[in-house]
Design a protein around this motif. Sequence first.
Motif, PDB file in Angstrom:
ATOM      1  N   CYS A 171      -1.238  -3.510   1.740  1.00 16.48           N
ATOM      2  CA  CYS A 171      -2.486  -3.773   1.019  1.00 16.48           C
ATOM      3  C   CYS A 171      -3.072  -2.487   0.456  1.00 16.48           C
ATOM      4  CB  CYS A 171      -3.507  -4.442   1.933  1.00 16.48           C
ATOM      5  SG  CYS A 171      -3.017  -6.057   2.576  1.00 16.48           S
ATOM      6  N   TRP A 172      -2.923  -1.369   1.184  1.00 13.53           N
ATOM      7  CA  TRP A 172      -3.624  -0.142   0.798  1.00 13.53           C
ATOM      8  C   TRP A 172      -2.744   1.096   0.737  1.00 13.53           C
ATOM      9  CZ3 TRP A 172      -3.371   3.483   4.698  1.00 13.53           C
ATOM     10  CH2 TRP A 172      -3.105   3.003   5.981  1.00 13.53           C
ATOM     11  N   ASP A 173      -1.528   1.034   1.278  1.00 14.81           N
ATOM     12  CA  ASP A 173      -0.626   2.183   1.275  1.00 14.81           C
ATOM     13  C   ASP A 173       0.472   1.955   0.245  1.00 14.81           C
ATOM     14  OD1 ASP A 173       2.129   3.327   2.419  1.00 14.81           O
ATOM     15  OD2 ASP A 173       0.502   4.660   3.048  1.00 14.81           O
ATOM     16  N   VAL A 174       0.602   2.836  -0.728  1.00 11.03           N
ATOM     17  CA  VAL A 174       1.518   2.604  -1.836  1.00 11.03           C
ATOM     18  C   VAL A 174       2.968   2.570  -1.385  1.00 11.03           C
ATOM     19  CG1 VAL A 174       1.721   5.047  -2.516  1.00 11.03           C
ATOM     20  CG2 VAL A 174       2.037   3.243  -4.224  1.00 11.03           C
ATOM     21  N   HIS A 175       3.327   3.370  -0.404  1.00 10.18           N
ATOM     22  CA  HIS A 175       4.717   3.383   0.060  1.00 10.18           C
ATOM     23  C   HIS A 175       5.054   2.059   0.753  1.00 10.18           C
ATOM     24  CE1 HIS A 175       4.437   7.563  -0.981  1.00 10.18           C
ATOM     25  NE2 HIS A 175       3.519   7.778  -0.062  1.00 10.18           N
ATOM     26  N   ALA A 176       4.126   1.581   1.567  1.00  9.36           N
ATOM     27  CA  ALA A 176       4.330   0.281   2.202  1.00  9.36           C
ATOM     28  C   ALA A 176       4.319  -0.839   1.167  1.00  9.36           C
ATOM     29  CB  ALA A 176       3.255   0.040   3.260  1.00  9.36           C
TER      30      ALA A 176
ATOM     31  N   ILE B 223      -3.373   6.813 -11.495  1.00  5.66           N
ATOM     32  CA  ILE B 223      -2.252   7.393 -12.244  1.00  5.66           C
ATOM     33  C   ILE B 223      -1.553   8.486 -11.452  1.00  5.66           C
ATOM     34  CG2 ILE B 223      -3.489   9.226 -13.487  1.00  5.66           C
ATOM     35  CD1 ILE B 223      -0.983   6.752 -15.058  1.00  5.66           C
ATOM     36  N   GLU B 224      -2.265   9.118 -10.513  1.00  4.06           N
ATOM     37  CA  GLU B 224      -1.662  10.183  -9.725  1.00  4.06           C
ATOM     38  C   GLU B 224      -1.059   9.684  -8.416  1.00  4.06           C
ATOM     39  OE1 GLU B 224      -4.623  13.854 -11.154  1.00  4.06           O
ATOM     40  OE2 GLU B 224      -4.771  13.018  -9.126  1.00  4.06           O
ATOM     41  N   GLU B 225      -1.796   8.848  -7.691  1.00  8.10           N
ATOM     42  CA  GLU B 225      -1.407   8.519  -6.323  1.00  8.10           C
ATOM     43  C   GLU B 225      -0.807   7.128  -6.165  1.00  8.10           C
ATOM     44  OE1 GLU B 225      -1.501  10.747  -3.992  1.00  8.10           O
ATOM     45  OE2 GLU B 225      -2.528  12.261  -5.200  1.00  8.10           O
ATOM     46  N   TRP B 226      -1.156   6.197  -7.041  1.00 12.85           N
ATOM     47  CA  TRP B 226      -0.625   4.839  -6.898  1.00 12.85           C
ATOM     48  C   TRP B 226       0.498   4.613  -7.900  1.00 12.85           C
ATOM     49  CZ3 TRP B 226      -1.661   1.353  -3.053  1.00 12.85           C
ATOM     50  CH2 TRP B 226      -1.152   0.053  -3.209  1.00 12.85           C
ATOM     51  N   SER B 227       0.156   4.377  -9.154  1.00 10.99           N
ATOM     52  CA  SER B 227       1.206   4.188 -10.162  1.00 10.99           C
ATOM     53  C   SER B 227       2.082   5.421 -10.284  1.00 10.99           C
ATOM     54  CB  SER B 227       0.570   3.864 -11.516  1.00 10.99           C
ATOM     55  OG  SER B 227      -0.207   2.691 -11.443  1.00 10.99           O
ATOM     56  N   GLY B 228       1.484   6.591 -10.161  1.00 10.22           N
ATOM     57  CA  GLY B 228       2.235   7.820 -10.314  1.00 10.22           C
ATOM     58  C   GLY B 228       3.226   8.091  -9.210  1.00 10.22           C
ATOM     59  N   ALA B 229       3.022   7.462  -8.038  1.00 13.33           N
ATOM     60  CA  ALA B 229       3.942   7.685  -6.929  1.00 13.33           C
ATOM     61  C   ALA B 229       5.301   7.046  -7.188  1.00 13.33           C
ATOM     62  CB  ALA B 229       3.341   7.133  -5.637  1.00 13.33           C
TER      63      ALA B 229
END
Length: 404
Positions: A97-102, A151-157
Amino acid sequence: MPRPTWTLLPDPEPHERVFPVISVDDHITEPPDVFIGRMPQRLAERAPQILEMPDGTQVWAFENAIHFDYGLGVVAGRPREEWKFDGLRFEEMRAGCWDVHARVRDMDLDGVWASVCFPSMAWGFAGRVLSLARDPELGLAAVRAWNQWNIEEWSGAYPERFIPLQLAYLADPVVAAAEVRANAERGFAAVSFVDAPHRLGLPPITDHDHWEPFLRACEETGTVVCLHTGASGHIVEGSPGAPLNVGTTLFPAGAFAAAVDWTWARVPTRYPDLKIALSEGGIGWVPMAIDRLDYVIAHSAGPATGDPWTEDVTPSEALRRNFWFCMLDDPTTLPARHAIGVDHILFETDYPHADSTWPHTQKLLAERLGDVPAPEAEAIAYRNAAALFGHPLPAPDGWGATDV
Protein backbone atom coordinates in the motif's frame (compact mmCIF):
# COMPACT_ATOMS: atom_id res chain seq x y z
CA MET A 1 -7.92 0.14 25.72
CA PRO A 2 -5.44 -2.00 23.74
CA ARG A 3 -5.49 -1.63 19.97
CA PRO A 4 -7.01 -4.62 18.13
CA THR A 5 -4.68 -6.98 16.33
CA TRP A 6 -5.34 -7.08 12.60
CA THR A 7 -4.46 -9.95 10.30
CA LEU A 8 -2.14 -9.68 7.32
CA LEU A 9 -2.50 -12.69 5.05
CA PRO A 10 0.52 -14.44 3.50
CA ASP A 11 1.42 -13.77 -0.13
CA PRO A 12 -1.14 -15.30 -2.50
CA GLU A 13 -0.17 -17.87 -5.09
CA PRO A 14 0.27 -16.12 -8.45
CA HIS A 15 -2.02 -17.01 -11.34
CA GLU A 16 -0.66 -17.86 -14.77
CA ARG A 17 0.10 -14.65 -16.67
CA VAL A 18 -2.20 -14.29 -19.64
CA PHE A 19 -1.61 -10.57 -20.30
CA PRO A 20 1.03 -8.03 -19.20
CA VAL A 21 -1.68 -5.85 -17.65
CA ILE A 22 -1.44 -2.07 -17.51
CA SER A 23 -3.70 -0.79 -14.76
CA VAL A 24 -4.82 2.81 -15.21
CA ASP A 25 -6.20 3.20 -11.70
CA ASP A 26 -4.36 2.18 -8.55
CA HIS A 27 -3.65 4.15 -5.38
CA ILE A 28 -0.81 5.09 -3.08
CA THR A 29 -1.06 5.34 0.68
CA GLU A 30 1.57 8.04 1.04
CA PRO A 31 4.46 7.05 3.38
CA PRO A 32 5.50 9.44 6.17
CA ASP A 33 8.49 10.95 4.30
CA VAL A 34 6.62 12.36 1.27
CA PHE A 35 6.93 16.01 2.31
CA ILE A 36 10.16 15.83 4.32
CA GLY A 37 12.90 17.89 2.69
CA ARG A 38 10.69 18.80 -0.26
CA MET A 39 9.03 21.97 1.05
CA PRO A 40 10.58 25.46 1.15
CA GLN A 41 12.34 25.96 4.49
CA ARG A 42 9.97 28.71 5.57
CA LEU A 43 7.02 26.30 5.14
CA ALA A 44 8.63 23.11 6.41
CA GLU A 45 7.00 23.23 9.85
CA ARG A 46 3.57 23.60 8.24
CA ALA A 47 4.01 20.69 5.83
CA PRO A 48 1.71 17.69 6.18
CA GLN A 49 2.99 15.46 8.97
CA ILE A 50 2.07 12.07 10.40
CA LEU A 51 0.34 12.36 13.77
CA GLU A 52 -0.29 9.59 16.31
CA MET A 53 -3.87 9.62 17.62
CA PRO A 54 -4.70 8.49 21.19
CA ASP A 55 -6.09 5.18 19.86
CA GLY A 56 -2.86 4.52 17.94
CA THR A 57 -4.20 5.38 14.48
CA GLN A 58 -1.72 7.24 12.28
CA VAL A 59 -3.17 10.23 10.43
CA TRP A 60 -1.93 13.22 8.48
CA ALA A 61 -2.11 16.64 10.12
CA PHE A 62 -2.39 19.60 7.73
CA GLU A 63 -3.73 23.10 8.33
CA ASN A 64 -5.22 22.19 11.72
CA ALA A 65 -7.18 19.25 10.32
CA ILE A 66 -6.57 15.53 10.18
CA HIS A 67 -6.74 13.37 7.06
CA PHE A 68 -6.25 9.66 6.63
CA ASP A 69 -6.59 6.83 4.16
CA TYR A 70 -9.81 5.11 5.18
CA GLY A 71 -9.56 1.43 6.02
CA LEU A 72 -11.58 0.38 2.97
CA GLY A 73 -8.89 2.00 0.86
CA VAL A 74 -6.16 -0.31 2.15
CA VAL A 75 -7.72 -3.77 2.29
CA ALA A 76 -5.31 -5.65 0.01
CA GLY A 77 -3.98 -8.72 1.79
CA ARG A 78 -6.43 -8.53 4.69
CA PRO A 79 -9.26 -11.01 5.44
CA ARG A 80 -12.59 -9.58 4.34
CA GLU A 81 -14.17 -10.05 7.75
CA GLU A 82 -11.64 -7.53 9.11
CA TRP A 83 -12.25 -4.81 6.55
CA LYS A 84 -13.28 -1.60 8.26
CA PHE A 85 -13.76 2.06 7.48
CA ASP A 86 -11.60 3.49 10.25
CA GLY A 87 -7.98 4.50 9.81
CA LEU A 88 -5.05 2.17 10.41
CA ARG A 89 -1.35 2.21 11.19
CA PHE A 90 1.19 1.57 8.47
CA GLU A 91 2.20 -1.76 9.96
CA GLU A 92 -1.46 -2.84 9.88
CA MET A 93 -1.53 -2.44 6.09
CA ARG A 94 0.01 -4.68 3.49
CA ALA A 95 3.37 -3.05 2.71
CA GLY A 96 2.46 -2.73 -0.97
CA CYS A 97 0.00 0.00 0.00
CA TRP A 98 2.79 2.44 0.89
CA ASP A 99 6.18 0.88 0.06
CA VAL A 100 7.11 1.06 -3.63
CA HIS A 101 9.34 -2.01 -3.57
CA ALA A 102 6.60 -4.10 -1.98
CA ARG A 103 4.11 -2.62 -4.46
CA VAL A 104 6.12 -3.86 -7.41
CA ARG A 105 6.31 -7.32 -5.86
CA ASP A 106 2.51 -7.27 -5.53
CA MET A 107 2.24 -6.19 -9.16
CA ASP A 108 4.43 -9.14 -10.12
CA LEU A 109 2.18 -11.50 -8.15
CA ASP A 110 -0.83 -10.15 -10.05
CA GLY A 111 0.78 -10.03 -13.48
CA VAL A 112 0.53 -6.23 -13.67
CA TRP A 113 3.30 -4.77 -15.82
CA ALA A 114 2.62 -1.07 -15.21
CA SER A 115 0.37 1.12 -13.09
CA VAL A 116 -1.06 4.64 -12.90
CA CYS A 117 -1.17 5.53 -9.20
CA PHE A 118 -3.56 8.13 -7.77
CA PRO A 119 -3.21 9.70 -4.31
CA SER A 120 -4.88 8.19 -1.28
CA MET A 121 -8.27 9.11 0.10
CA ALA A 122 -6.47 11.35 2.59
CA TRP A 123 -5.78 14.01 -0.03
CA GLY A 124 -8.56 13.27 -2.50
CA PHE A 125 -7.95 11.47 -5.77
CA ALA A 126 -6.78 14.70 -7.42
CA GLY A 127 -5.03 16.07 -4.32
CA ARG A 128 -7.72 18.68 -3.70
CA VAL A 129 -6.94 18.89 0.03
CA LEU A 130 -3.40 20.01 -0.81
CA SER A 131 -3.97 22.33 -3.75
CA LEU A 132 -6.96 24.07 -2.18
CA ALA A 133 -5.24 24.73 1.14
CA ARG A 134 -6.36 27.91 2.87
CA ASP A 135 -2.84 29.29 2.34
CA PRO A 136 -2.30 29.20 -1.44
CA GLU A 137 1.49 29.33 -1.10
CA LEU A 138 1.43 26.34 1.24
CA GLY A 139 -0.92 24.47 -1.08
CA LEU A 140 1.27 24.98 -4.12
CA ALA A 141 4.36 23.92 -2.19
CA ALA A 142 2.59 20.76 -0.99
CA VAL A 143 1.47 19.86 -4.52
CA ARG A 144 5.00 20.38 -5.83
CA ALA A 145 6.41 18.27 -3.00
CA TRP A 146 3.99 15.40 -3.73
CA ASN A 147 4.87 15.53 -7.42
CA GLN A 148 8.59 15.64 -6.68
CA TRP A 149 8.31 12.66 -4.35
CA ASN A 150 6.34 10.74 -6.97
CA ILE A 151 8.77 11.27 -9.83
CA GLU A 152 11.81 10.64 -7.63
CA GLU A 153 10.78 8.00 -5.11
CA TRP A 154 7.71 6.22 -6.50
CA SER A 155 7.52 6.29 -10.29
CA GLY A 156 11.21 7.07 -10.46
CA ALA A 157 12.16 3.96 -8.50
CA TYR A 158 10.86 1.70 -11.29
CA PRO A 159 10.37 3.83 -14.43
CA GLU A 160 9.15 0.93 -16.57
CA ARG A 161 6.59 -0.15 -13.99
CA PHE A 162 4.83 3.14 -13.26
CA ILE A 163 3.22 5.79 -15.45
CA PRO A 164 3.96 9.09 -13.65
CA LEU A 165 0.81 10.94 -12.60
CA GLN A 166 1.06 14.49 -11.23
CA LEU A 167 -1.37 16.49 -9.13
CA ALA A 168 -2.79 19.66 -10.69
CA TYR A 169 -2.67 22.94 -8.78
CA LEU A 170 -6.41 23.60 -8.78
CA ALA A 171 -6.32 27.08 -7.27
CA ASP A 172 -4.78 28.81 -10.30
CA PRO A 173 -5.03 27.44 -13.88
CA VAL A 174 -2.18 29.67 -15.09
CA VAL A 175 0.17 28.28 -12.47
CA ALA A 176 -1.24 24.80 -13.11
CA ALA A 177 -0.45 25.16 -16.81
CA ALA A 178 3.15 26.13 -16.09
CA GLU A 179 3.45 23.11 -13.77
CA VAL A 180 2.05 20.79 -16.45
CA ARG A 181 4.57 22.03 -19.00
CA ALA A 182 7.48 21.72 -16.57
CA ASN A 183 6.34 18.29 -15.41
CA ALA A 184 6.01 17.04 -18.97
CA GLU A 185 9.71 17.78 -19.35
CA ARG A 186 10.37 15.79 -16.15
CA GLY A 187 8.60 12.72 -17.52
CA PHE A 188 5.04 13.00 -16.20
CA ALA A 189 2.62 11.45 -18.67
CA ALA A 190 -0.63 12.33 -16.91
CA VAL A 191 -2.31 14.72 -14.49
CA SER A 192 -5.07 13.97 -11.99
CA PHE A 193 -7.85 16.55 -12.22
CA VAL A 194 -11.27 16.96 -10.60
CA ASP A 195 -14.29 15.63 -12.45
CA ALA A 196 -16.62 18.44 -11.29
CA PRO A 197 -14.66 21.55 -10.19
CA HIS A 198 -17.81 23.50 -9.38
CA ARG A 199 -18.49 21.15 -6.45
CA LEU A 200 -15.34 22.53 -4.82
CA GLY A 201 -16.40 26.14 -5.25
CA LEU A 202 -14.21 26.52 -8.34
CA PRO A 203 -15.42 27.87 -11.68
CA PRO A 204 -17.33 25.18 -13.60
CA ILE A 205 -15.79 23.36 -16.52
CA THR A 206 -18.06 25.49 -18.74
CA ASP A 207 -16.00 28.57 -17.78
CA HIS A 208 -13.75 28.33 -20.82
CA ASP A 209 -11.65 31.40 -20.13
CA HIS A 210 -10.79 30.21 -16.63
CA TRP A 211 -9.65 26.66 -17.46
CA GLU A 212 -8.19 27.37 -20.91
CA PRO A 213 -4.52 27.75 -19.81
CA PHE A 214 -4.54 24.40 -18.01
CA LEU A 215 -6.40 22.43 -20.67
CA ARG A 216 -4.33 23.97 -23.46
CA ALA A 217 -1.12 22.99 -21.68
CA CYS A 218 -2.35 19.42 -21.32
CA GLU A 219 -3.31 19.26 -25.00
CA GLU A 220 -0.04 20.75 -26.25
CA THR A 221 2.17 18.54 -24.06
CA GLY A 222 0.15 15.37 -24.66
CA THR A 223 -0.50 15.09 -20.91
CA VAL A 224 -3.46 12.78 -20.30
CA VAL A 225 -6.12 14.36 -18.08
CA CYS A 226 -7.23 11.65 -15.64
CA LEU A 227 -10.66 12.12 -14.10
CA HIS A 228 -11.17 9.76 -11.19
CA THR A 229 -14.76 9.36 -10.07
CA GLY A 230 -15.20 11.14 -6.76
CA ALA A 231 -12.12 13.34 -7.18
CA SER A 232 -14.30 16.39 -6.50
CA GLY A 233 -15.34 14.94 -3.16
CA HIS A 234 -18.80 13.98 -4.41
CA ILE A 235 -20.39 10.70 -5.41
CA VAL A 236 -23.97 9.99 -6.41
CA GLU A 237 -25.79 8.98 -3.24
CA GLY A 238 -29.07 7.42 -2.27
CA SER A 239 -31.55 8.32 0.47
CA PRO A 240 -30.41 9.70 3.83
CA GLY A 241 -29.38 6.77 5.96
CA ALA A 242 -28.82 4.51 2.98
CA PRO A 243 -25.97 2.02 3.41
CA LEU A 244 -22.55 2.60 1.91
CA ASN A 245 -23.41 -0.03 -0.69
CA VAL A 246 -25.71 2.45 -2.44
CA GLY A 247 -22.97 4.98 -3.15
CA THR A 248 -20.52 2.24 -4.08
CA THR A 249 -22.99 0.73 -6.57
CA LEU A 250 -23.66 4.16 -8.06
CA PHE A 251 -19.96 5.05 -8.36
CA PRO A 252 -19.95 4.74 -12.19
CA ALA A 253 -22.73 7.33 -12.39
CA GLY A 254 -20.12 9.94 -11.52
CA ALA A 255 -18.11 9.08 -14.62
CA PHE A 256 -21.28 9.18 -16.74
CA ALA A 257 -22.12 12.65 -15.40
CA ALA A 258 -18.59 13.98 -15.88
CA ALA A 259 -18.26 12.71 -19.45
CA VAL A 260 -21.60 14.18 -20.50
CA ASP A 261 -20.90 17.46 -18.70
CA TRP A 262 -17.46 17.86 -20.28
CA THR A 263 -18.78 16.89 -23.72
CA TRP A 264 -21.60 19.44 -23.72
CA ALA A 265 -19.13 21.99 -22.31
CA ARG A 266 -17.29 21.61 -25.63
CA VAL A 267 -14.05 20.55 -23.98
CA PRO A 268 -13.41 17.86 -26.64
CA THR A 269 -14.15 20.19 -29.54
CA ARG A 270 -12.23 23.16 -28.13
CA TYR A 271 -9.23 20.88 -27.57
CA PRO A 272 -9.53 18.19 -30.25
CA ASP A 273 -6.19 16.61 -29.36
CA LEU A 274 -6.87 16.51 -25.61
CA LYS A 275 -6.84 13.01 -24.10
CA ILE A 276 -9.19 12.39 -21.15
CA ALA A 277 -9.16 9.12 -19.20
CA LEU A 278 -11.98 8.25 -16.83
CA SER A 279 -10.95 6.12 -13.86
CA GLU A 280 -13.11 3.78 -11.79
CA GLY A 281 -16.19 4.57 -13.81
CA GLY A 282 -16.58 1.28 -15.62
CA ILE A 283 -17.85 1.03 -19.20
CA GLY A 284 -21.42 -0.09 -18.64
CA TRP A 285 -22.84 3.42 -18.97
CA VAL A 286 -20.98 4.33 -22.17
CA PRO A 287 -23.38 2.76 -24.73
CA MET A 288 -26.29 4.52 -23.02
CA ALA A 289 -24.40 7.82 -23.05
CA ILE A 290 -23.72 7.44 -26.78
CA ASP A 291 -27.35 6.64 -27.51
CA ARG A 292 -28.60 9.47 -25.33
CA LEU A 293 -26.23 12.05 -26.84
CA ASP A 294 -27.37 11.07 -30.33
CA TYR A 295 -31.03 11.16 -29.34
CA VAL A 296 -30.78 14.55 -27.65
CA ILE A 297 -28.93 16.12 -30.57
CA ALA A 298 -31.70 14.87 -32.88
CA HIS A 299 -34.58 15.95 -30.65
CA SER A 300 -34.38 18.41 -27.77
CA ALA A 301 -31.01 20.06 -28.49
CA GLY A 302 -31.42 23.20 -30.52
CA PRO A 303 -31.94 26.96 -30.38
CA ALA A 304 -34.40 26.59 -27.50
CA THR A 305 -31.58 25.41 -25.26
CA GLY A 306 -29.70 28.65 -25.82
CA ASP A 307 -26.59 26.75 -26.84
CA PRO A 308 -27.16 24.78 -30.07
CA TRP A 309 -24.50 22.29 -31.14
CA THR A 310 -22.71 23.63 -34.24
CA GLU A 311 -19.44 21.69 -34.08
CA ASP A 312 -18.11 19.55 -36.94
CA VAL A 313 -18.48 16.34 -34.93
CA THR A 314 -21.52 15.15 -33.02
CA PRO A 315 -21.40 14.96 -29.22
CA SER A 316 -21.16 11.16 -29.30
CA GLU A 317 -18.31 11.35 -31.83
CA ALA A 318 -16.50 13.82 -29.57
CA LEU A 319 -17.04 11.50 -26.60
CA ARG A 320 -15.59 8.49 -28.41
CA ARG A 321 -12.68 10.48 -29.82
CA ASN A 322 -11.39 12.30 -26.74
CA PHE A 323 -12.36 10.03 -23.84
CA TRP A 324 -10.94 6.70 -22.75
CA PHE A 325 -13.05 4.45 -20.53
CA CYS A 326 -11.84 2.25 -17.69
CA MET A 327 -13.09 -1.30 -17.14
CA LEU A 328 -12.94 -2.97 -13.74
CA ASP A 329 -15.38 -5.82 -14.33
CA ASP A 330 -18.18 -5.16 -16.83
CA PRO A 331 -19.04 -8.58 -18.27
CA THR A 332 -22.46 -7.71 -19.69
CA THR A 333 -21.07 -4.66 -21.53
CA LEU A 334 -18.17 -6.36 -23.31
CA PRO A 335 -20.41 -7.44 -26.24
CA ALA A 336 -21.02 -3.71 -26.86
CA ARG A 337 -17.29 -2.94 -26.99
CA HIS A 338 -17.38 -1.99 -30.68
CA ALA A 339 -20.07 0.62 -30.06
CA ILE A 340 -17.80 2.13 -27.41
CA GLY A 341 -14.63 1.73 -29.46
CA VAL A 342 -12.33 -1.15 -28.55
CA ASP A 343 -9.30 1.12 -28.83
CA HIS A 344 -10.68 3.38 -26.08
CA ILE A 345 -11.30 0.75 -23.40
CA LEU A 346 -8.70 0.48 -20.60
CA PHE A 347 -8.41 -1.75 -17.53
CA GLU A 348 -7.74 -1.13 -13.84
CA THR A 349 -7.04 -3.25 -10.77
CA ASP A 350 -7.80 -0.50 -8.20
CA TYR A 351 -5.13 -1.82 -5.80
CA PRO A 352 -5.39 -1.69 -2.76
CA HIS A 353 -9.07 -0.66 -2.52
CA ALA A 354 -12.03 -2.85 -1.63
CA ASP A 355 -13.07 -2.95 -5.31
CA SER A 356 -9.67 -4.29 -6.35
CA THR A 357 -9.22 -7.32 -8.58
CA TRP A 358 -5.85 -8.05 -6.87
CA PRO A 359 -4.55 -10.75 -6.59
CA HIS A 360 -6.87 -12.43 -9.11
CA THR A 361 -6.55 -10.03 -12.05
CA GLN A 362 -5.10 -12.62 -14.45
CA LYS A 363 -7.85 -15.12 -13.62
CA LEU A 364 -10.53 -12.46 -14.08
CA LEU A 365 -9.22 -11.31 -17.45
CA ALA A 366 -8.77 -14.88 -18.67
CA GLU A 367 -12.47 -15.45 -17.93
CA ARG A 368 -13.83 -12.12 -19.16
CA LEU A 369 -11.71 -11.85 -22.31
CA GLY A 370 -11.55 -15.56 -23.11
CA ASP A 371 -14.07 -15.28 -25.95
CA VAL A 372 -12.79 -11.91 -27.20
CA PRO A 373 -10.51 -12.05 -30.27
CA ALA A 374 -6.88 -11.92 -29.16
CA PRO A 375 -6.04 -8.51 -30.72
CA GLU A 376 -9.03 -6.91 -28.99
CA ALA A 377 -8.31 -8.62 -25.66
CA GLU A 378 -4.70 -7.45 -25.77
CA ALA A 379 -5.84 -3.92 -26.60
CA ILE A 380 -8.10 -3.78 -23.54
CA ALA A 381 -5.64 -5.42 -21.15
CA TYR A 382 -2.57 -3.34 -22.00
CA ARG A 383 -2.03 -2.08 -25.56
CA ASN A 384 -4.52 0.81 -25.40
CA ALA A 385 -2.99 2.11 -22.18
CA ALA A 386 0.53 1.78 -23.54
CA ALA A 387 -0.46 3.83 -26.59
CA LEU A 388 -2.42 6.44 -24.63
CA PHE A 389 0.34 7.13 -22.08
CA GLY A 390 3.29 6.41 -24.38
CA HIS A 391 4.52 3.68 -22.06
CA PRO A 392 6.84 0.81 -23.05
CA LEU A 393 5.77 -2.83 -22.98
CA PRO A 394 7.81 -5.68 -21.51
CA ALA A 395 9.99 -7.87 -23.66
CA PRO A 396 8.11 -10.52 -25.66
CA ASP A 397 9.27 -13.21 -23.22
CA GLY A 398 7.73 -11.29 -20.30
CA TRP A 399 9.46 -10.17 -17.13
CA GLY A 400 10.67 -11.91 -14.03
CA ALA A 401 9.69 -11.40 -10.42
CA THR A 402 11.23 -8.29 -8.93
CA ASP A 403 13.99 -9.17 -6.49
CA VAL A 404 14.09 -6.32 -3.97
